[in-house]
Design a protein around this motif. Structure first.
Motif, PDB file in Angstrom:
ATOM      1  N   PRO A   1       0.796  -1.229   0.000  1.00 56.44           N
ATOM      2  CA  PRO A   1       0.000   0.000   0.000  1.00 56.44           C
ATOM      3  C   PRO A   1       0.833   1.285   0.000  1.00 56.44           C
ATOM      4  O   PRO A   1       0.477   2.254  -0.672  1.00 56.44           O
ATOM      5  N   THR A   2       1.942   1.302   0.741  1.00 58.93           N
ATOM      6  CA  THR A   2       2.766   2.507   0.783  1.00 58.93           C
ATOM      7  C   THR A   2       3.456   2.726  -0.553  1.00 58.93           C
ATOM      8  O   THR A   2       3.607   3.865  -1.006  1.00 58.93           O
ATOM      9  N   ALA A   3       3.878   1.640  -1.195  1.00 58.87           N
ATOM     10  CA  ALA A   3       4.480   1.762  -2.520  1.00 58.87           C
ATOM     11  C   ALA A   3       3.461   2.304  -3.516  1.00 58.87           C
ATOM     12  O   ALA A   3       3.777   3.153  -4.356  1.00 58.87           O
ATOM     13  N   ARG A   4       2.232   1.818  -3.411  1.00 62.93           N
ATOM     14  CA  ARG A   4       1.166   2.321  -4.276  1.00 62.93           C
ATOM     15  C   ARG A   4       0.957   3.825  -4.034  1.00 62.93           C
ATOM     16  O   ARG A   4       0.739   4.597  -4.972  1.00 62.93           O
ATOM     17  N   GLN A   5       1.028   4.223  -2.770  1.00 63.63           N
ATOM     18  CA  GLN A   5       0.857   5.638  -2.439  1.00 63.63           C
ATOM     19  C   GLN A   5       1.926   6.500  -3.104  1.00 63.63           C
ATOM     20  O   GLN A   5       1.684   7.648  -3.478  1.00 63.63           O
TER      21      GLN A   5
END
Length: 430
Positions: A133-137
């Motif tokens: 999720p953080t990479a997607r962010q």
């Protein structure tokens, strides 16, 4: 490479081709050529050959799957990327179709109108379902996706196993224990830093702010206000700056240190502990402490918790000016695919952005485990604003830490001044 693996890679490319939209209205070019030359800019690494070997394999598979397509890859220096990218945005004829960029650069590049909106493509890409999720962010601005995460990097706590055994110490379970342990090392070994810290080590200091409930800024959709002067953020700033002193890491020596300086000191055997990244592993292994250290997640405030780490890393995106929209998106996906990230991990130590690929990597190489645990515990990212590049280049946070460490200002005053500078940058960014 085994034939079955190469076949799987080719199938992945073909499946990606089937999933990607054939045209797009958000490209600044009115062309979507299905053959020809695709230009790619990737970052030049220290010891770039292993990375190039992986990329060459991706390119060979891609060209085989797309008859009449020629991919030209250029490796550009990270330090001069700002000038190169700005020129590319201003002159589409000289611009690449696909490029690698730092994840903190995303918002600024989007504001400049340089990156293609690939939201629908990313959603249709099978590999994306396993994206952290953080990479997607890090590729998302105002709810739209502008690239594919390539790798992620986080920091954890390195400590000297031989020294801890000698002094009867155990890895700290909380930030309070971290400070106590650091001072115990310094007291027993005055020639060493307990925990080597740096006044210019922004990404080593941020976990202290986040662990105490503080934030760098609040807001969304490009509109932010600094939160550095909040009560919780000030607790974190106080916790970090209190480590600068003769009883741990003297301010005269440590105030000017950056992240590389602290890792170098630990690798040279000059510290009992250091906050370093998964990307620091090779440097530590090459130092005097080889075979005499271990890594655990940096603890949080509550015993047994993990302090949120900054999720660094790089992304790959398509430039809005490309005249090969469909091919460029497919190449972006091939460069950031699960297979590619697994190979880049083996070649360069880059942590995959896919949770399943990362777990498999950790099972093969145990040193990755504490970094994977850190990611699993929850990470943080900088404000998704083009203002962050200005805040970073103006050294707003390092200046704040150094003002406190030097005694020129107390925490409240330094945090207040830093917050004003951040707000000015957010305001100028629009």
């Amino acid at each position: 490479m085994k034939p079955s693996v190469r076949l799987a890679a080719l199938v992945t490319v073909l499946v990606t081709a089937a999933c990607a939209p054939q045209t797009s209205a958000n490209s600044s070019s009115d062309k979507d050529e299905k053959s020809g030359t695709l230009r790619v800019w990737l970052f030049q690494e220290v010891g770039n050959d292993p990375k190039q070997k992986v990329v060459d394999g991706v390119v060979a598979d891609f060209e085989k799957a797309h008859e009449g397509t020629d991919v030209k890859v250029e490796y550009i220096p990270v330090d001069t990327r700002a000038q190169r990218v700005k020129a590319a945005f201003n002159d589409p004829k000289s611009a690449p179709d696909v490029m690698e960029f730092g994840n903190t650069d995303t918002a600024g590049y989007v504001k400049d109108g340089g990156l293609l909106d690939v939201t629908k493509d990313f959603a249709a890409w099978p590999d994306s379902r396993s994206t952290d999720p953080t990479a997607r962010q890090s590729v998302t601005v105002d709810g739209k996706v502008y690239g594919a995460p390539l790798y992620v990097g986080v920091r954890a706590l390195y400590y000297r196993t031989d020294l801890f055994a000698e002094l009867g110490l155990k890895p700290p379970k909380s930030l309070a224990e971290l400070a106590t342990t650091a001072r115990a090392v310094r007291a027993a070994k005055p020639d060493l830093y307990g925990l080597v810290v740096g006044g210019a080590y922004t990404y080593g200091a941020m976990p202290f702010v986040w662990a105490h409930g503080g934030e760098l800024a609040t807001g969304k959709n490009g509109s932010y206000a600094s939160a550095l002067d909040s009560a919780d953020a000030q607790k974190g700033i106080e916790a970090y700056t209190s480590l600068f002193g003769d009883d741990n890491c003297p301010a005269a020596k440590c105030a000017g240190m950056g992240g590389n300086d602290t890792v170098t000191a630990f690798a040279a055997g000059k510290a009992g502990m250091a906050i370093g990244g998964d990307f620091s592993h090779a440097a530590v292994e090459a130092g005097k402490v080889k075979g005499k250290y271990a890594v655990v997640p940096l603890p949080g405030v509550e015993p047994g918790s993990v302090a949120p780490a900054f999720a660094g890393g790089n992304n790959v995106g398509v430039l809005k000016s490309t005249s090969h929209r469909t091919l460029a998106v497919q190449l972006m996906e091939a460069l950031a695919a699960k297979k590619t990230q697994a190979e880049l991990f083996d070649a360069m130590g880059f942590l995959p952005t896919f949770t399943d690929v990362r777990a498999e990597a950790a099972s093969r190489k145990p040193y990755v485990k504490p970094f994977v645990e850190t990611l699993a515990a929850g990470t943080k990212f900088v404000p998704a604003s083009p203002a962050w590049a200005q805040i970073d280049s103006q050294l707003v946070l390092p200046t704040m830490f150094q003002e406190v460490v030097s005694g020129r200002k107390d925490v409240a005053a330094a945090a207040g001044d830093a917050a004003q500078k951040m707000d000015a940058a957010f305001g100028s960014a629009g």
